[in-house]
Write a protein that holds these residues in place. Structure first.
Motif, PDB file in Angstrom:
ATOM      1  N   ALA A  45       0.805  -1.233   0.000  1.00  0.00           N
ATOM      2  CA  ALA A  45       0.000   0.000   0.000  1.00  0.00           C
ATOM      3  C   ALA A  45       0.831   1.274   0.000  1.00  0.00           C
ATOM      4  O   ALA A  45       0.283   2.364  -0.088  1.00  0.00           O
ATOM      5  CB  ALA A  45      -0.931   0.006   1.217  1.00  0.00           C
ATOM      6  N   ARG A  46       2.149   1.174   0.088  1.00  0.00           N
ATOM      7  CA  ARG A  46       2.965   2.374   0.214  1.00  0.00           C
ATOM      8  C   ARG A  46       3.157   3.031  -1.153  1.00  0.00           C
ATOM      9  O   ARG A  46       3.627   2.391  -2.101  1.00  0.00           O
ATOM     10  CB  ARG A  46       4.324   2.023   0.807  1.00  0.00           C
ATOM     11  N   PRO A  47       2.808   4.302  -1.295  1.00  0.00           N
ATOM     12  CA  PRO A  47       3.029   4.994  -2.580  1.00  0.00           C
ATOM     13  C   PRO A  47       4.515   5.278  -2.785  1.00  0.00           C
ATOM     14  O   PRO A  47       5.283   5.440  -1.832  1.00  0.00           O
ATOM     15  CB  PRO A  47       2.209   6.268  -2.453  1.00  0.00           C
ATOM     16  N   VAL A  48       4.887   5.373  -4.073  1.00  0.00           N
ATOM     17  CA  VAL A  48       6.285   5.617  -4.444  1.00  0.00           C
ATOM     18  C   VAL A  48       6.317   6.773  -5.422  1.00  0.00           C
ATOM     19  O   VAL A  48       5.490   6.850  -6.336  1.00  0.00           O
ATOM     20  CB  VAL A  48       6.916   4.356  -5.078  1.00  0.00           C
ATOM     21  N   ASP A  49       7.276   7.683  -5.239  1.00  0.00           N
ATOM     22  CA  ASP A  49       7.423   8.825  -6.141  1.00  0.00           C
ATOM     23  C   ASP A  49       8.037   8.380  -7.460  1.00  0.00           C
ATOM     24  O   ASP A  49       8.999   7.601  -7.487  1.00  0.00           O
ATOM     25  CB  ASP A  49       8.319   9.894  -5.504  1.00  0.00           C
ATOM     26  N   CYS A  50       7.464   8.865  -8.549  1.00  0.00           N
ATOM     27  CA  CYS A  50       7.996   8.570  -9.881  1.00  0.00           C
ATOM     28  C   CYS A  50       9.350   9.265 -10.048  1.00  0.00           C
ATOM     29  O   CYS A  50       9.474  10.463  -9.762  1.00  0.00           O
ATOM     30  CB  CYS A  50       7.021   9.051 -10.954  1.00  0.00           C
ATOM     31  N   PRO A  51      10.410   8.559 -10.498  1.00  0.00           N
ATOM     32  CA  PRO A  51      11.713   9.206 -10.683  1.00  0.00           C
ATOM     33  C   PRO A  51      11.733  10.215 -11.813  1.00  0.00           C
ATOM     34  O   PRO A  51      12.654  11.027 -11.897  1.00  0.00           O
ATOM     35  CB  PRO A  51      12.642   8.021 -10.982  1.00  0.00           C
ATOM     36  N   GLY A  52      10.704  10.173 -12.698  1.00  0.00           N
ATOM     37  CA  GLY A  52      10.674  11.109 -13.810  1.00  0.00           C
ATOM     38  C   GLY A  52      10.043  12.440 -13.468  1.00  0.00           C
ATOM     39  O   GLY A  52      10.583  13.505 -13.779  1.00  0.00           O
ATOM     40  N   CYS A  53       8.881  12.398 -12.813  1.00  0.00           N
ATOM     41  CA  CYS A  53       8.151  13.643 -12.531  1.00  0.00           C
ATOM     42  C   CYS A  53       7.954  13.896 -11.051  1.00  0.00           C
ATOM     43  O   CYS A  53       7.526  14.984 -10.657  1.00  0.00           O
ATOM     44  CB  CYS A  53       6.793  13.619 -13.232  1.00  0.00           C
ATOM     45  N   GLY A  54       8.184  12.902 -10.195  1.00  0.00           N
ATOM     46  CA  GLY A  54       8.014  13.075  -8.765  1.00  0.00           C
ATOM     47  C   GLY A  54       6.602  12.871  -8.269  1.00  0.00           C
ATOM     48  O   GLY A  54       6.317  13.053  -7.084  1.00  0.00           O
ATOM     49  N   GLN A  55       5.671  12.448  -9.150  1.00  0.00           N
ATOM     50  CA  GLN A  55       4.276  12.212  -8.761  1.00  0.00           C
ATOM     51  C   GLN A  55       4.162  10.892  -7.995  1.00  0.00           C
ATOM     52  O   GLN A  55       4.599   9.854  -8.466  1.00  0.00           O
ATOM     53  CB  GLN A  55       3.406  12.143 -10.026  1.00  0.00           C
ATOM     54  N   PRO A  56       3.584  10.890  -6.770  1.00  0.00           N
ATOM     55  CA  PRO A  56       3.401   9.624  -6.052  1.00  0.00           C
ATOM     56  C   PRO A  56       2.435   8.706  -6.811  1.00  0.00           C
ATOM     57  O   PRO A  56       1.460   9.162  -7.428  1.00  0.00           O
ATOM     58  CB  PRO A  56       2.825  10.056  -4.705  1.00  0.00           C
ATOM     59  N   SER A  57       2.722   7.406  -6.734  1.00  0.00           N
ATOM     60  CA  SER A  57       1.874   6.438  -7.433  1.00  0.00           C
ATOM     61  C   SER A  57       1.755   5.170  -6.595  1.00  0.00           C
ATOM     62  O   SER A  57       2.726   4.710  -5.983  1.00  0.00           O
ATOM     63  CB  SER A  57       2.470   6.103  -8.805  1.00  0.00           C
ATOM     64  N   SER A  58       0.537   4.570  -6.577  1.00  0.00           N
ATOM     65  CA  SER A  58       0.287   3.269  -5.936  1.00  0.00           C
ATOM     66  C   SER A  58      -0.285   2.275  -6.930  1.00  0.00           C
ATOM     67  O   SER A  58      -0.754   1.200  -6.545  1.00  0.00           O
ATOM     68  CB  SER A  58      -0.676   3.440  -4.751  1.00  0.00           C
ATOM     69  N   GLU A  90       1.093   7.787 -12.720  1.00  0.00           N
ATOM     70  CA  GLU A  90      -0.289   8.243 -12.852  1.00  0.00           C
ATOM     71  C   GLU A  90      -0.403   9.593 -13.551  1.00  0.00           C
ATOM     72  O   GLU A  90      -1.503  10.080 -13.774  1.00  0.00           O
ATOM     73  CB  GLU A  90      -0.934   8.311 -11.468  1.00  0.00           C
ATOM     74  N   LYS A  91       0.745  10.190 -13.905  1.00  0.00           N
ATOM     75  CA  LYS A  91       0.719  11.465 -14.619  1.00  0.00           C
ATOM     76  C   LYS A  91       0.799  11.187 -16.116  1.00  0.00           C
ATOM     77  O   LYS A  91       1.750  10.549 -16.585  1.00  0.00           O
ATOM     78  CB  LYS A  91       1.884  12.344 -14.166  1.00  0.00           C
ATOM     79  N   SER A  92      -0.149  11.677 -16.847  1.00  0.00           N
ATOM     80  CA  SER A  92      -0.260  11.316 -18.267  1.00  0.00           C
ATOM     81  C   SER A  92       0.894  11.842 -19.110  1.00  0.00           C
ATOM     82  O   SER A  92       1.313  11.206 -20.074  1.00  0.00           O
ATOM     83  CB  SER A  92      -1.589  11.839 -18.835  1.00  0.00           C
ATOM     84  N   GLY A  93       1.431  12.980 -18.800  1.00  0.00           N
ATOM     85  CA  GLY A  93       2.481  13.558 -19.632  1.00  0.00           C
ATOM     86  C   GLY A  93       3.883  13.134 -19.258  1.00  0.00           C
ATOM     87  O   GLY A  93       4.849  13.611 -19.865  1.00  0.00           O
ATOM     88  N   CYS A  94       4.042  12.227 -18.312  1.00  0.00           N
ATOM     89  CA  CYS A  94       5.379  11.825 -17.858  1.00  0.00           C
ATOM     90  C   CYS A  94       6.017  10.877 -18.862  1.00  0.00           C
ATOM     91  O   CYS A  94       5.358  10.022 -19.448  1.00  0.00           O
ATOM     92  CB  CYS A  94       5.295  11.168 -16.481  1.00  0.00           C
TER      93      CYS A  94
END
Length: 519
Positions: A45-58, A90-94
């Protein structure tokens, strides 16, 4: 802690012993005879930040298992099987459609070792590199790595980025002596290594100096290439010649001058040879000076006599033939400890047989042959004031600090300095130049007076040294008036030689550069 007979039960968690497992879930621990295998997984259940844009994702895409080597436990290597998630961004433009989560302190991108084990290998690689680290890891740390892998780990380390120094030191060192050389640049104040250039050409050094503005003072040796490179890069850079190299150059000049006056100071040692070589030397001196008196040039003299131009110059510089006769150079031998006894016995009885002398010194412990004793006596070494004097020994006495000479050596030094007027002037000039090497404000004017006195003396080799000082006068004046020096660069050069020997001389510039900047 609970005691039961000899069995000790400790209430300690696995994560207390292995803190880098605190952020994962430990599933199993398998203890084998030659391996410890730990199976862990990351929380769901722990979210992780995307290395490309920094958006958390689960949003989980899938899972897979990574096999990571860790430091050994109890002499057994450790392998950690880590089940990690691949997640969608979860960010569409990443630009990162999916990415894999990393566990802090446990996993890194493209690595099969934990950060702790990686740091351990890198630390050993910086010190030893190559095969030595591979053997040490296998023997003591129970990690199997090839020497190529160790070098790869070493080359992956980013050298420290240091600011451009205000006072820099520059020197060259041999990659392959006599063929390929590189250049080391350091901070002359702190001793930190700044850069290692692949060669010593003016073009390379000039380009580096232009790319790194801010250097105000450059400490160097007498190399004309570095001097020209600094001038081309920035004429405002103050160049400082190294005082040790100045003294070393003077010592080499004094050695030549002392050799030219061997007939003067040779009377304090064994007598000068009077054989065929000495007669040939005197005859050659007479031939050269007869031609010079007739107005024949040096090159014409060399052609007429069938000798080299440098030989003619050497004879032309000598004002009398005895200066060309070199003093004999004898090595220490087994008879030297008994020289005092032999001298006393021959003074009491000049006709004493050699066999009697041999028997007497053998009773005192002499272990050499009779032929050695006969040759020692025939060479005149018994009656000489000193057992053996060579140009190098005389030079050492003249250039050594007076505080480092005992009474016997001080007396001999005074005798050598008074052997002839030229030797007296030479000894005075050596002392005067040594005083100039202690930086002081008025030393530039004293150096001018020293050069004038040198040119007025009959010391041709010292004239050449003075001419060299005049050619680099600005850097010499800075050396005798400012406290900057190139000593730390020379020390770094000595450490580079050690690094080269540790790699059996096979390390090229990229590897040596890495080792020099990291050590």
């Amino acid at each position: 802690m609970l005691w039961s007979g000899r069995l000790v039960t400790c209430d300690v968690e696995l994560t207390d012993l292995l803190p880098h497992l605190s952020s994962v879930l430990v599933e199993t621990v398998e203890l084998g005879r030659s391996l410890v295998r730990i199976t862990v997984r990351t929380p769901d259940a722990r979210p992780v930040d995307c290395p490309g844009c920094g958006q958390p994702s689960s949003w989980v895409h899938s899972r897979y298992v990574r096999h990571v080597a860790d430091e050994a436990i109890g002499g057994r290597p450790v392998v950690i099987d880590v089940s990690v998630r691949r997640l969608y961004c979860e960010k569409s433009g990443c630009a990162k459609t999916t990415f894999v989560e990393q566990v802090a302190g446990l996993t890194e991108r493209y690595q099969r070792r934990t950060p702790a084990l990686r740091r351990l290998i890198e630390a050993l690689a910086v010190v030893l590199a190559g095969s030595a680290v591979a053997r040490l890891l296998t023997t003591l740390l129970h990690q199997t790595l090839s020497s190529a892998t160790v070098l790869t780990c070493l080359m992956r380390i980013s050298p420290p980025r240091r600011p451009t120094p205000r006072v820099a030191g520059i020197d060259e060192f041999a990659l392959l002596k006599g063929h390929h050389y590189a250049t080391i640049i350091i901070d002359a104040d702190s001793g930190q290594r700044i850069e290692v250039l692949p060669d010593r050409s003016m073009t390379t050094v000039t380009a580096w100096l232009r790319e790194h503005p801010g250097i105000e003072v450059l400490c160097r040796d007498g190399s004309g290439g570095f001097a020209q490179a600094a001038t081309d890069a920035d004429p405002a850079i103050l160049q400082v010649s190294d005082r040790w190299h100045l003294w070393h150059g003077l010592a080499g000049t004094v050695l030549k001058e002392v050799g030219a006056h061997a007939s003067c100071w040779g009377k304090f040692g064994p007598p000068l040879p009077e054989g065929k070589r000495a007669a040939t030397t005197r005859e050659r001196w007479r031939q050269v000076h007869d031609l010079l008196d007739q107005g024949v040039g040096l090159l014409a003299c060399a052609r007429r006599l069938g000798v080299s131009l440098n030989t003619v110059k050497r004879y032309a510089r000598a004002c009398e033939p005895d200066r060309m006769v070199r003093a004999p150079i004898y090595r220490a031998c087994l008879v030297d400890p008994y020289r005092g006894h032999l001298r006393r016995r021959r003074a009491e009885d000049p006709a004493v047989p050699v066999t009697h002398l041999l028997a007497e010194i053998r009773e005192q412990g002499y272990t050499g042959s009779a032929n050695l004793l006969v040759r020692y006596i025939n060479q005149g070494r018994v009656e000489a004031d000193h057992a053996a004097l060579s140009p190098r020994k005389v030079t050492g006495l003249l250039t050594r600090h007076p505080d480092r000479l005992n009474d016997k050596h001080s007396a001999l030094r005074d005798q050598l300095a008074g052997a002839c007027p030229e030797m007296t002037v030479l000894a005075d000039q050596i002392r005067a130049f040594a005083a100039l090497l202690v930086p002081s404000v008025g030393n530039a004017e004293r150096l001018t007076a020293w050069i004038a006195t040198t040119r007025a003396a009959d010391l041709p080799f010292l004239h050449s040294f003075a001419t060299g000082l005049e050619r680099d006068r600005a850097a010499i004046d800075a050396a005798v008036t400012l406290p900057h020096h190139n000593g730390r660069t020379e020390g770094t050069n000595c450490k580079i030689k050690l690094l080269k020997r540790q790699r059996y001389g096979r390390a090229g510039h990229p590897l040596l550069r890495q080792l020099i900047l990291l050590n």
